[in-house]
Design an enzyme around this catalytic site. Structure first.
Site, PDB file in Angstrom:
ATOM      1  N   ARG A  46       0.815  -1.218   0.000  1.00  0.00           N
ATOM      2  CA  ARG A  46       0.000   0.000   0.000  1.00  0.00           C
ATOM      3  C   ARG A  46       0.853   1.274   0.000  1.00  0.00           C
ATOM      4  O   ARG A  46       0.512   2.262  -0.645  1.00  0.00           O
ATOM      5  CB  ARG A  46      -0.908  -0.020   1.235  1.00  0.00           C
ATOM      6  CG  ARG A  46      -1.880   1.143   1.323  1.00  0.00           C
ATOM      7  CD  ARG A  46      -2.767   0.999   2.554  1.00  0.00           C
ATOM      8  NE  ARG A  46      -3.778   2.022   2.623  1.00  0.00           N
ATOM      9  CZ  ARG A  46      -4.988   1.938   2.074  1.00  0.00           C
ATOM     10  NH1 ARG A  46      -5.313   0.854   1.377  1.00  0.00           N
ATOM     11  NH2 ARG A  46      -5.872   2.917   2.180  1.00  0.00           N
ATOM     12  N   HIS A  75      -4.610  18.476  32.830  1.00  0.00           N
ATOM     13  CA  HIS A  75      -5.514  17.423  33.331  1.00  0.00           C
ATOM     14  C   HIS A  75      -6.845  17.419  32.593  1.00  0.00           C
ATOM     15  O   HIS A  75      -7.846  16.903  33.114  1.00  0.00           O
ATOM     16  CB  HIS A  75      -5.760  17.576  34.844  1.00  0.00           C
ATOM     17  CG  HIS A  75      -4.516  17.651  35.655  1.00  0.00           C
ATOM     18  ND1 HIS A  75      -3.775  16.539  35.977  1.00  0.00           N
ATOM     19  CD2 HIS A  75      -3.862  18.714  36.195  1.00  0.00           C
ATOM     20  CE1 HIS A  75      -2.722  16.894  36.688  1.00  0.00           C
ATOM     21  NE2 HIS A  75      -2.741  18.219  36.827  1.00  0.00           N
ATOM     22  N   SER A 119     -16.276   8.934   5.983  1.00  0.00           N
ATOM     23  CA  SER A 119     -16.976   7.788   6.556  1.00  0.00           C
ATOM     24  C   SER A 119     -17.853   7.178   5.487  1.00  0.00           C
ATOM     25  O   SER A 119     -18.429   7.890   4.657  1.00  0.00           O
ATOM     26  CB  SER A 119     -17.830   8.228   7.754  1.00  0.00           C
ATOM     27  OG  SER A 119     -18.734   7.211   8.121  1.00  0.00           O
ATOM     28  N   SER A 120     -17.980   5.854   5.512  1.00  0.00           N
ATOM     29  CA  SER A 120     -18.796   5.185   4.509  1.00  0.00           C
ATOM     30  C   SER A 120     -20.285   5.405   4.744  1.00  0.00           C
ATOM     31  O   SER A 120     -21.105   5.127   3.864  1.00  0.00           O
ATOM     32  CB  SER A 120     -18.496   3.682   4.513  1.00  0.00           C
ATOM     33  OG  SER A 120     -18.832   3.112   5.770  1.00  0.00           O
ATOM     34  N   VAL A 137     -14.952  14.625   8.358  1.00  0.00           N
ATOM     35  CA  VAL A 137     -13.599  14.862   7.830  1.00  0.00           C
ATOM     36  C   VAL A 137     -12.652  14.378   8.922  1.00  0.00           C
ATOM     37  O   VAL A 137     -12.351  15.102   9.872  1.00  0.00           O
ATOM     38  CB  VAL A 137     -13.356  16.352   7.513  1.00  0.00           C
ATOM     39  CG1 VAL A 137     -11.975  16.524   6.871  1.00  0.00           C
ATOM     40  CG2 VAL A 137     -14.442  16.913   6.609  1.00  0.00           C
ATOM     41  N   LEU A 141      18.809  -7.754  12.096  1.00  0.00           N
ATOM     42  CA  LEU A 141      19.383  -6.642  11.344  1.00  0.00           C
ATOM     43  C   LEU A 141      18.694  -6.429   9.998  1.00  0.00           C
ATOM     44  O   LEU A 141      18.665  -5.313   9.477  1.00  0.00           O
ATOM     45  CB  LEU A 141      20.881  -6.880  11.124  1.00  0.00           C
ATOM     46  CG  LEU A 141      21.774  -6.651  12.345  1.00  0.00           C
ATOM     47  CD1 LEU A 141      23.134  -7.305  12.145  1.00  0.00           C
ATOM     48  CD2 LEU A 141      21.929  -5.166  12.613  1.00  0.00           C
TER      49      LEU A 141
END
Length: 459
Positions: free
Chosen positions: A15, A170, A299-300, A306, A347
């Site tokens: 992706r 807080h 959103s679907s 947003v 590594l």
């Protein structure tokens, strides 16, 4: 199944493949092979200049040819090395054989071919190759990506230096700051973390199977192999490696500098996790709007949304990067006796850790570019929080010896909706000098920001 971006097991090569293109030549297996060829060639050329009767200095043409093997190393060359490895079942030996195969048509080089990989253990080649990989990835990809984030945030800190904002210690209303000062806090932290990353010196050792030049001295007992190795390691590229010499090691370079580097990157990433979460919260409060992108869906099922997806993506990838970086820094400096192989497979994941970090920096850059400050929302929130002036009022009262100053303000403000009129009534009743009373009456939550603006502009 054909390997492609849609069939790749890792999202870094799937992706997100396009975003990580600059990292791939440096940290892939091809990049690792490339650096191994570089180390072998540098060692070979240096040996030709060492004064051995059996290996005369190479001609200018031979040197140019050898450096060309490094400069022009290609994917086809890497594939050829992998083919040799199918027989050797040893990746470093495959590199050695590939280099020797390139000597076949050149009698001068063919005659000296046994000096390829002379007196070296595989780790002499591997540790220096890893150092070159890390140095390249850090300097060419990681730091520029981090610098872009710091630069954009510094611009925001200066642009919003004078915009008052409610603090929320807080999660509760607290003494005001400015938008720019809160961004400046992160900029200064990141700049310090960036210095730590850049300051780490990649080390290289070329001292044989257990770090004592055993084979070297067996072959040439009167030669100063330590000085020679230092020269190869520290001479700038392309004739040397441009690294810092590591004089003490077992079979492997101890990897302490790697741990230092990975910890330094993880520290910067932790600062950015903190920032990503704060921005997410400010977007939720409406302090920032996000620029709309044509065709983008939040959103679907909820068309109005947003979402702060870039900051969420960054937070997730920073977490993945740090999980790997911390494992690398904890595991790599530990090796049983003079060598075990547990570091080898670990590594090979350095590029994965760098990949997630680089991906996160990219996402942060996109997210920061979408932000628009909602000055009205910031101001409205502050104007609804007059209780934050309890602090300056009681501090002035204490300066002038008014007894029970803190307690009086606590009685007026704690757990209550505080209005300007309530505070003004208290101020007018105070037995303090008239100019001080007038100064307090003129104060608003938006004006009570201390040195915030000045500090923001200095970042």
């Amino acid at each position: 199944m054909t390997l492609s971006t849609i069939s790749a097991l890792s999202p870094l090569d799937g992706r997100y493949a396009a975003r990580l293109a600059p990292l791939r030549p440096l940290m892939s297996e091809q990049g690792y092979m490339h650096r191994r060829v570089q180390v072998e060639v540098c060692w070979f050329i240096a040996l030709s200049d060492a004064g051995f009767a059996q290996f005369k200095p190479l001609s200018p043409g031979a040197r140019t040819y050898l450096l060309g093997l490094v400069k022009n190393f290609s994917e086809a060359d890497a594939v050829a090395i992998k083919e040799i490895e199918k027989t050797t079942n040893h990746d470093v030996k495959a590199v050695e054989y590939w280099i020797k195969s390139k000597f076949e048509a050149r009698p001068e080089l063919r005659a000296a071919s046994e000096f390829v990989h002379f007196a070296c253990t595989s780790e002499d080649i591997n540790n220096t190759s890893h150092a070159l990989q890390l140095k390249g990835a850090r300097d060419q990809v990681l730091l520029p990506a981090l610098d872009a984030v710091i630069s954009r945030m510094r611009d925001m800190a200066h642009a919003f230096a004078d915009v008052p904002m409610l603090s929320r210690t807080h999660g509760q209303t607290a003494s005001p700051t400015t938008v720019g000062k809160e961004i400046a806090n992160v900029v200064v932290r990141l700049a310090t973390a960036r210095e730590r990353i850049a300051a780490v010196r990649p080390l290289g050792k070329m001292n044989g199977a257990v770090g004592n030049y055993n084979a070297h001295l067996a072959a040439c007992p009167d030669f100063d192999w330590e000085a020679f190795s230092r020269k190869v390691v520290e001479t700038p590229e392309p004739l040397g490696l441009g690294l810092t010499f590591q004089p003490y090691s077992i079979q492997i370079e101890p990897h302490d500098y790697m741990a230092e580097l990975f910890d330094a990157i993880a520290r910067a990433n932790t600062i950015l996790v903190d920032w990503a979460r704060d921005v997410w919260g400010y977007i939720s409060l409406g302090y920032f709007k996000q620029k709309l992108r044509e065709g983008e869906i939040g959103s679907s099922t909820m068309p109005h949304k947003v979402n702060p997806i870039d900051f969420e993506n960054a937070e997730g990838n920073l977490g993945l990067a740090n999980a790997l970086l911390r494992h690398l820094s904890e595991k790599l400096p530990v090796s049983r006796w003079q060598r075990d192989l547990t570091d080898s497979t670990v590594l090979r994941n350095m590029g994965v850790a760098f990949g997630y970090a680089t991906l996160a920096y990219h996402s942060l850059g996109i997210g920061l570019g979408k932000l628009e400050l909602n000055r009205e929302a910031v101001a409205a929130d502050l104007d609804a929080s007059w209780e934050v002036l309890a602090e300056p009022i009681q501090t002035v009262m204490r300066r002038y010896g008014v007894q029970g100053a803190y307690e009086k303000l606590k009685e007026v403000t704690r757990g209550k909706t505080v209005r300007a009129e309530d505070l003004h009534a208290l101020i007018r009743s105070l037995d303090i000098p008239a100019p001080e009373r007038e100064r307090l009456l003129a104060m608003t939550p938006a004006s009570y920001v201390g040195m915030a603006a000045e500090l923001a502009r200095r970042a």
